[in-house]
Write an enzyme that holds these catalytic residues in place. Sequence first.
Site, PDB file in Angstrom:
ATOM      1  N   ARG A  51       0.830  -1.211   0.000  1.00  0.00           N
ATOM      2  CA  ARG A  51       0.000   0.000   0.000  1.00  0.00           C
ATOM      3  C   ARG A  51       0.865   1.263   0.000  1.00  0.00           C
ATOM      4  O   ARG A  51       0.529   2.258  -0.652  1.00  0.00           O
ATOM      5  CB  ARG A  51      -0.950   0.012   1.197  1.00  0.00           C
ATOM      6  CG  ARG A  51      -1.905   1.196   1.161  1.00  0.00           C
ATOM      7  CD  ARG A  51      -2.962   1.124   2.235  1.00  0.00           C
ATOM      8  NE  ARG A  51      -2.393   1.171   3.557  1.00  0.00           N
ATOM      9  CZ  ARG A  51      -3.081   0.938   4.675  1.00  0.00           C
ATOM     10  NH1 ARG A  51      -4.360   0.634   4.608  1.00  0.00           N
ATOM     11  NH2 ARG A  51      -2.489   1.001   5.844  1.00  0.00           N
ATOM     12  N   ARG A 100      10.108  27.074   0.197  1.00  0.00           N
ATOM     13  CA  ARG A 100       8.702  26.733   0.056  1.00  0.00           C
ATOM     14  C   ARG A 100       8.248  27.023  -1.365  1.00  0.00           C
ATOM     15  O   ARG A 100       8.448  28.131  -1.865  1.00  0.00           O
ATOM     16  CB  ARG A 100       7.855  27.559   1.036  1.00  0.00           C
ATOM     17  CG  ARG A 100       6.370  27.228   0.997  1.00  0.00           C
ATOM     18  CD  ARG A 100       5.624  27.948   2.116  1.00  0.00           C
ATOM     19  NE  ARG A 100       4.212  27.581   2.136  1.00  0.00           N
ATOM     20  CZ  ARG A 100       3.255  28.251   1.478  1.00  0.00           C
ATOM     21  NH1 ARG A 100       3.570  29.317   0.748  1.00  0.00           N
ATOM     22  NH2 ARG A 100       1.998  27.847   1.542  1.00  0.00           N
ATOM     23  N   LYS A 150      -2.786   7.063   1.482  1.00  0.00           N
ATOM     24  CA  LYS A 150      -2.621   7.219   2.932  1.00  0.00           C
ATOM     25  C   LYS A 150      -1.708   8.403   3.232  1.00  0.00           C
ATOM     26  O   LYS A 150      -0.540   8.237   3.588  1.00  0.00           O
ATOM     27  CB  LYS A 150      -2.088   5.918   3.548  1.00  0.00           C
ATOM     28  CG  LYS A 150      -2.227   5.848   5.055  1.00  0.00           C
ATOM     29  CD  LYS A 150      -2.022   4.436   5.540  1.00  0.00           C
ATOM     30  CE  LYS A 150      -1.874   4.333   7.031  1.00  0.00           C
ATOM     31  NZ  LYS A 150      -3.053   4.775   7.787  1.00  0.00           N
ATOM     32  N   LEU A 206      -9.941   4.471   2.647  1.00  0.00           N
ATOM     33  CA  LEU A 206      -8.623   3.841   2.657  1.00  0.00           C
ATOM     34  C   LEU A 206      -8.816   2.325   2.523  1.00  0.00           C
ATOM     35  O   LEU A 206      -9.714   1.754   3.139  1.00  0.00           O
ATOM     36  CB  LEU A 206      -7.890   4.152   3.963  1.00  0.00           C
ATOM     37  CG  LEU A 206      -6.436   3.663   3.922  1.00  0.00           C
ATOM     38  CD1 LEU A 206      -5.584   4.566   3.045  1.00  0.00           C
ATOM     39  CD2 LEU A 206      -5.839   3.574   5.313  1.00  0.00           C
TER      40      LEU A 206
HETATM   41  N1  PMP Z   1      -9.408   4.144   7.160  1.00  0.00           N
HETATM   42  C1  PMP Z   1      -8.686   5.184   7.600  1.00  0.00           C
HETATM   43  C2  PMP Z   1      -9.134   6.561   7.287  1.00  0.00           C
HETATM   44  C3  PMP Z   1      -7.509   4.963   8.359  1.00  0.00           C
HETATM   45  O1  PMP Z   1      -6.768   5.993   8.785  1.00  0.00           O
HETATM   46  C4  PMP Z   1      -7.138   3.632   8.669  1.00  0.00           C
HETATM   47  C5  PMP Z   1      -5.920   3.368   9.521  1.00  0.00           C
HETATM   48  N2  PMP Z   1      -4.747   3.417   8.782  1.00  0.00           N
HETATM   49  C6  PMP Z   1      -7.923   2.574   8.181  1.00  0.00           C
HETATM   50  C7  PMP Z   1      -9.060   2.876   7.438  1.00  0.00           C
HETATM   51  C8  PMP Z   1      -7.560   1.132   8.452  1.00  0.00           C
HETATM   52  O2  PMP Z   1      -6.465   0.735   7.692  1.00  0.00           O
HETATM   53  P1  PMP Z   1      -5.479  -0.410   8.201  1.00  0.00           P
HETATM   54  O3  PMP Z   1      -6.339  -1.599   8.486  1.00  0.00           O
HETATM   55  O4  PMP Z   1      -4.582  -0.644   7.067  1.00  0.00           O
HETATM   56  O5  PMP Z   1      -4.802   0.108   9.418  1.00  0.00           O
END
Ligand code: PMP
Length: 286
Positions: A51, A100, A150, A206
């Site tokens: 990821r 910047r 992420k 995510l």
């Molecule tokens: N959604 C969001 C917005 C998050 O921040 C997270 C945590 N990283 C997750 C879902 C869960 O993802 P993971 O299982 O990979 O930690």
Amino acid sequence: MRTVYVNGSWVSEDQAVISVFDRGFLMADAVYEVTTVIDGKLVDFAGHIARLDRSLGELDMPSPATPEELLDLHREIVAKNGITDGRVYLQVTRGNPGDRDFLFPDPKVTRPTLVLFTQITGRPEDSADAKRGLKILTIPDVRWGRRDIKTTQLLYPSMGKMMAKKAGCDDAWFIEDGLVTEGTSNNAWIVKGGKLITRGLSNDILHGITRAAVMRYAAEAQMEVEERSFTLDEAQAADEAFVTSASAFVMPVVEIDGARLGDGKPGRVAARLREIYLDESRKSGV
Ligand code: PMP
């Protein structure tokens, strides 16, 4: 005092330095991963690194190290800090161009910043939240449209957790067009008539590594999983609900916007999935 990793060096946390011109600091031009450590082993490491690569690719950000090098760094930081149950936090930024500027710097000149640090948590089995279950507040999802990447743009999720706390809740779920997208830092699930329901993958959420693992384990345990969006009404009328994340594993939800689910105690399906997830993670950790 922890030992942290910054751009090729192991330093004490009070000696670690990042430039004021780092784009991670100025523009949240940065991505991150959090990998859980259980019994000293990394859980789902390959998934987190896959990821990370995807997040970097979507942002045209160069990768600071190979997956093998990142595995070595993870193992080294776990060993250096004596982590048994905890997490490794990794962040990559587009680096420090020396000033910047909105435009991306030339990646051949400006190298990405790489930081790793550890956090200690308790044993997953000792979690008071898991025994009690979470109370959830719903709030509008006003985040940007690429939640599949992420990034460290965590201001609104952070505000969401504050809104939840002020309302006497433990966490918040985001609502968009009448449908639950996900939690502030986790994926949202409901259980109805023995069936697990969680939103399908898109740019709206995510792509949780824990979500993917739980889907696999649920299928192996002959549980039915439906990937689809659900409304707040549906969630409040569900038999059970839970969230998944690398930090919370499988965490039961017992109340949503004041509506109690079932008898107001963590549900059996969530408890079983948490148990399976922890068992499997102990077996497959690296
Ligand atoms: N959604 C969001 C917005 C998050 O921040 C997270 C945590 N990283 C997750 C879902 C869960 O993802 P993971 O299982 O990979 O930690």
